[in-house]
Design a protein around this motif. Structure first.
Motif, mmCIF file in Angstrom:
data_model
loop_
_atom_site.group_PDB
_atom_site.id
_atom_site.type_symbol
_atom_site.label_atom_id
_atom_site.label_comp_id
_atom_site.label_asym_id
_atom_site.label_seq_id
_atom_site.Cartn_x
_atom_site.Cartn_y
_atom_site.Cartn_z
ATOM 1 N N ALA A 1 0.773 -1.145 -0.210
ATOM 2 C CA ALA A 1 0.029 -0.060 0.048
ATOM 3 C C ALA A 1 0.638 1.295 -0.035
ATOM 4 O O ALA A 1 0.581 2.483 -0.304
ATOM 5 N N ILE B 1 0.494 6.683 1.402
ATOM 6 C CA ILE B 1 -0.198 5.315 1.880
ATOM 7 C C ILE B 1 -2.069 5.756 0.966
ATOM 8 O O ILE B 1 -2.110 6.161 0.410
ATOM 9 N N ILE C 1 -4.396 -1.824 5.474
ATOM 10 C CA ILE C 1 -5.255 -2.520 6.908
ATOM 11 C C ILE C 1 -4.363 -2.289 8.194
ATOM 12 O O ILE C 1 -4.898 -3.284 9.011
ATOM 13 N N ASP C 2 -4.091 -1.367 8.005
ATOM 14 C CA ASP C 2 -3.326 -0.655 10.014
ATOM 15 C C ASP C 2 -3.072 -2.058 10.682
ATOM 16 O O ASP C 2 -3.048 -1.947 11.363
ATOM 17 N N CYS D 1 4.611 -0.657 9.222
ATOM 18 C CA CYS D 1 5.704 0.319 8.353
ATOM 19 C C CYS D 1 5.731 1.072 9.756
ATOM 20 O O CYS D 1 6.720 2.114 9.774
HETATM 21 S S1 SF4 Z 1 -0.425 -0.230 8.223
HETATM 22 FE FE1 SF4 Z 1 -0.118 -2.047 7.428
HETATM 23 S S2 SF4 Z 1 -1.228 -1.773 5.855
HETATM 24 FE FE2 SF4 Z 1 -1.222 0.024 6.145
HETATM 25 S S3 SF4 Z 1 0.559 1.572 5.219
HETATM 26 FE FE3 SF4 Z 1 0.749 0.694 7.289
HETATM 27 S S4 SF4 Z 1 2.509 -1.846 6.691
HETATM 28 FE FE4 SF4 Z 1 0.647 -0.362 4.931
#
Ligand code: SF4
Ligand SMILES: Nc1ncnc2c1ncn2[C@@H]1O[C@H](COP(=O)(O)OP(=O)(O)OP(=O)(O)O)[C@@H](O)[C@H]1O
Ligand code: SF4
Ligand SMILES: [Mg+2]
Lengths: 144, 431
Positions: free
Chosen positions: B30, B40, B46-47, B51
């Motif tokens: 994402a 993002i 998907i939270d 990251c």
């Molecule tokens: S929270 Fe997870 S899904 Fe969302 S941008 Fe970060 S790594 Fe990707």
């Protein structure tokens, strides 16, 4: 549209990569979940068989509006008795594969259940070619 | 929900250096780096918080509500996740932690761990009566639910259609303690970024009964400071069975199905779901899947190391096997815990709504991918060469954003210049 995958042999930790890639491609195309799942199961079993029983090989998938055709080719030992191999529970999987949960003799029957058409051509000492056809829902095209 | 624009995990542009570390860790690809900043893609995120864990510059954060958000309401209720208890030394009892929390300005405190026991009972029943092929997958972790919506739509039918402990606790407050009142604010005290998002865009219910989500890390210091002087009130009702939901194996043990497996950490969750989609796990009845390492104790809004927190929680669970001597806080046996509406697939990875167009785009993508060096170097801002090829096919970027392609083009241009230099203008041609 065509996709090609090399399936390296004898490394069980990598097995399943080709079917995972194919699954991603089907998702990008917006193919319905039920068809994706059927394709995933059939392709995964065929891929694993190639790794466990035939030192790997290659897989080619052709995706069209009517369906998905997958052809898996190996130059492994071949299957001496196809009818026997198709029976649930029949397996010649080596010990190492059994320890990882393979070798229940369910792969070929599962492929048959999930594919709309399954063909296996095998010559002992030469190799095996597995062709799987999955028809997309709403498509009336019959298997060749 | 499709078309959702808010999610909790966001970028602090002032801190982001554009180093591209995070892009490789995202399970749904994402993140892209554009113009030196990570962005993002909302519909794919998907939270999961990966990251946040990966960024060496603390540029990714989970947005939650400040404590002051409660001031909008006359009656303020805190519903803490059991993970909260793992943040503090065991010399502070759960009664004391809850009392100190109340002391931060809440009128009432109700344990989500207690609601988790109700959910465990409903979950056990739904595993026994399941209609789907294969196991039920817990729907308690919002990141796992979204992962399934985005990457494993064929497994949506396996999601347990039961409301989460957070939602159940909030509903008990609104429906049983203060029915009909509009001035009650329910605040989840959260280890989890995903819960911030689902309090606004819920999964399985039409609207969430949660009014705000406060990160554990944002109240940790005031709570820690008041703990020693707090007078203990008998606020704890949950038994070890509910408390254990804070970490991996907790929900499985509470649901109690011997054919269950539990998995935590996004990478391992993905490999279990892959195996399930490939038709493996025929004998499994229940999967507890939590996106964070070791479960909710590893959530991005926590303070304590997940494994220390888990050890503390387990010590607490052994101590409070049951609180049978305390009356339940409210009668809840007749509460309907099922989902109000189904969860839908999110077609965030689909190339085009028209399958034929998508096929043309994918063919283009394959041709582009074959022409790339395959180093997955990340300098184009995409996590892999394949993802970059996809971005080109989608028309989001141009091929020369790949420095190797740019160099190739520059070389071709230079060769053309040299060729042109050799050609004499016709007037100078003395032959
Ligand atoms: S929270 Fe997870 S899904 Fe969302 S941008 Fe970060 S790594 Fe990707
Ligand atoms: N590509 C192949 N090359 C050679 N032999 C094969 C190949 N595929 C299958 N076989 C033979 O057919 C048998 C049955 O295959 P099947 O996939 O049904 O079971 P399995 O692979 O042994 O176990 P499982 O698939 O349940 O893990 C195998 O044990 C093997 O002897
Ligand atoms: S890891 Fe990602 S968010 Fe953090 S500085 Fe690097 S590019 Fe920016
Ligand atoms: Mg097999």
């Amino acid at each position: 549209m065509k996709l090609h995958f090399d399936v390296p042999g004898d490394d069980l930790s990598l097995a399943g990569k080709a079917s995972s890639e194919l699954k991603k491609a089907l998702g990008r195309l917006g193919i319905d979940p039920v068809t994706i799942k059927r394709t995933a199961v059939a392709m995964y079993e065929a891929e694993i068989n190639m790794v466990i029983h035939a030192h790997g090989g290659s897989a080619d998938a052709e995706i069209g509006p009517a369906g998905i055709d997958i052809r898996l080719q190996d130059s492994g030992p071949g299957i001496p008795d196809l009818d026997m191999a198709m029976q649930e529970g029949y397996s010649t999987a080596p010990e190492a594969a059994r320890e990882l949960g393979f070798g229940a003799g369910m792969g070929l029957p599962n492929m048959k259940r999930n594919a709309d058409d399954l063909r296996i051509e095998s010559t002992v000492g030469v190799g095996t070619t597995v062709t799987i056809r999955i028809t997309l829902p709403g498509s009336t095209t019959k298997a060749p | 929900m499709n078309g959702q624009t808010f999610h909790s995990v966001t970028l602090d542009p002032a801190k982001c250096t554009g180093c591209t570390t995070c892009i490789r860790y995202c399970p749904t690809e994402a993140i892209r780096v554009r113009k030196g900043r990570a962005i993002i893609m909302d519909e794919r995120c998907i939270d999961c918080g990966e990251c946040i864990r990966a960024c060496p510059h603390n540029a990714k954060k989970a947005v939650s509500d400040p404590l002051a958000a409660m001031e909008r309401f006359n009656i303020r209720v805190a519903i803490p996740a059991p993970t909260l208890y793992g943040q503090f030394d065991e010399k502070f009892t759960i009664d004391r932690i809850l009392s100190a929390l109340k002391g931060l300005g809440f009128d009432q405190v109700l344990e989500v761990a207690w609601a988790a026991e109700l959910v465990s009972n409903a979950g056990a029943l739904s595993v026994d009566q399941r209609q789907c092929k294969g196991p039920m997958i817990s729907s308690a972790c919002p990141a796992v639910v979204k992962l399934i919506q985005v990457r494993f739509p064929s497994l949506i039918e396996n999601l347990m259609p039961i409301q989460s402990p957070m939602e159940v606790a909030a509903r008990l407050i609104k429906e049983r303690f203060y029915p009909g009142r509009a001035d009650v604010g329910v605040f989840f005290i959260s280890p989890c970024a995903g819960k911030v998002t689902v309090s606004r865009y819920p999964q399985g219910v039409k609207t969430s009964a949660v009014d705000g989500v406060i990160g554990i890390k944002d109240i940790y210091v005031p709570l820690r400071n008041t703990l020693p002087g707090t007078v203990e009130l008998p606020l704890a009702h949950a038994s070890g069975r509910g408390i254990a939901w804070a970490h991996i194996d907790g929900e499985s043990d509470a649901v109690g199905n011997p054919a269950g497996i539990s998995v935590s950490g996004i990478a391992d969750v993905i490999s279990v779901l892959e195996a399930l989609e490939n038709g493996k796990m025929a004998n499994v009845a229940f999967i507890e899947a939590l996106a964070c390492p070791a479960g909710c104790v590893g959530g991005p809004l926590t303070v304590e190391n997940p494994y220390i927190a888990r050890a503390r929680l387990r010590a607490r669970e052994r101590r409070v096997v049951s609180r049978g001597h305390r009356q339940p806080p409210v009668a809840a046996d007749d509460l309907e815990l099922g989902w109000e509406e189904p969860v839908q697939a999110r077609e965030a990875l689909r190339l085009h709504p028209d399958m034929l167009k998508a096929m043309i785009m994918m063919e283009e993508m394959e041709v582009i991918h074959a022409s790339l060096p395959g180093l997955d170097c990340g300098s184009c801002g995409a996590p892999t060469c394949k993802a970059f090829a996809e971005d080109v096919a989608r028309g989001h970027v141009v091929i020369t954003d790949c420095i190797f392609k740019l160099r190739e083009n520059v070389r071709k241009l230079a060769e053309q210049l040299i060729d042109m230099e050799r050609i004499q203008p016709p007037g100078l041609d003395k032959d």
